[in-house]
Scaffold this active site. Structure first.
Site, PDB file in Angstrom:
ATOM      1  N   PRO A   2       0.843  -1.209   0.000  1.00 60.50           N
ATOM      2  CG  PRO A   2      -0.625  -1.505   1.764  1.00 60.50           C
ATOM      3  CD  PRO A   2       0.665  -2.004   1.195  1.00 60.50           C
ATOM      4  CD  GLU A   3       2.860   3.076  -4.264  1.00 61.36           C
ATOM      5  OE1 GLU A   3       2.973   4.249  -4.639  1.00 61.36           O
ATOM      6  OE2 GLU A   3       3.312   2.110  -4.913  1.00 61.36           O
ATOM      7  CE  LYS A  51       5.678   3.648   0.298  1.00 57.99           C
ATOM      8  NZ  LYS A  51       6.470   2.591  -0.336  1.00 57.99           N
ATOM      9  NE  ARG A 237       9.391  -3.599  -3.301  1.00 56.02           N
ATOM     10  CZ  ARG A 237      10.249  -4.274  -2.537  1.00 56.02           C
ATOM     11  NH1 ARG A 237      11.203  -4.982  -3.113  1.00 56.02           N
ATOM     12  NH2 ARG A 237      10.154  -4.238  -1.226  1.00 56.02           N
TER      13      ARG A 237
END
Ligand SMILES: [Zn+2]
Length: 250
Positions: A2-3, A51, A237
């Site tokens: 989640p950002e 975050k 990523r």
């Protein structure tokens, strides 16, 4: 993972659920906090920073991070949990509500007075009231040779975005994700657009330009979207981009 937008949403949900309530119980299912007990202490608000989730209880701050698979659920007392009990890391109980943190990547308890110092390494929060684009730019440009995609995801430069927004904002600026950040002339505008997209929760639209769309046609030019693992060893990523809309400058 989640950002910032999703984390802010979680913070608001927890904040509303726990509101001014006093906890009637707590259950920490992580070894280092197994004996912590917050019963009798009032919830003083839950906020996000980048975050990170900060739930203030009494004089303490419960610091949690969702990492890859974490979530916070707000339930009625006695309600069936949506996930198995062994995945719970923290349970906060008030008289009419139970908040359960499942598979959280980080669970820590700090004196609230130490919050700022402990999070001082974070860059400016894109969703923070104290967002400072000049400071974020200075941090990004301190390592001008770094690929844009890495630099944007580094929470020490600016806090709140990861692989999703780094990919989407690079696409919208027509910049290849591996471009050295120091060579991106549109960087200030890119930051402002990213902040707006995050604030408007673009990631919920389900209409990503490139993120998660490898081997599918670009929505703008029909060229096949590519993906490549980018990042320092162990922290790679997937970076998605359209080779036509985001040409490699090198
Ligand atoms: Zn394209």
């Amino acid at each position: 993972m989640p950002e910032g937008d999703a984390v802010r949403r979680t913070a608001r949900r927890l904040d509303r659920a726990l509101d001014d309530r006093t906890l009637t119980g707590s259950d920490f299912r992580v070894p280092q906090l197994a004996t912590a007990d917050l019963a009798g202490l009032p919830h003083r608000g839950t906020r996000s920073r980048g975050k990170h989730l900060l739930t203030r209880i009494g004089d303490l701050t419960l610091h949690t991070h969702l990492k890859m698979e974490g979530s916070w659920r707000v339930l009625a007392p006695g309600a069936r949990w949506p996930r198995p009990g062994h995945e719970a890391r923290v349970v906060l109980t008030a008289v009419d509500v139970v908040a359960v943190g499942f598979r959280l990547g980080v669970v820590e308890l700090w004196p609230t007075s130490e919050e700022s110092a402990r999070l001082a390494y974070l860059g400016p929060d894109l969703l923070g009231a104290d967002w400072d684009s000049e400071k974020a730019l200075a941090r990004l440009l301190a390592a001008p040779e770094r690929p844009l995609f890495d630099a944007l995801r580094d929470q020490r430069n600016l806090a709140g975005i990861g692989t999703i927004y780094a990919a989407e904002t690079a696409f919208l600026s027509g910049v290849h994700p591996l471009t050295p950040v120091g060579e991106v002339s549109a960087l200030p505008r890119m930051l402002e657009r990213t902040r707006q997209m995050l604030d408007q929760e673009w990631s919920r639209s389900g209409r990503m330009w490139v993120y998660g769309r490898a081997r599918q046609p670009c929505r703008r030019c029909r060229t096949t979207v590519r993906v490549q693992q980018v990042g320092p060893p162990g922290q790679e990523r997937p970076a998605y981009w359209c080779p036509s809309c985001q040409p490699d400058q090198q």
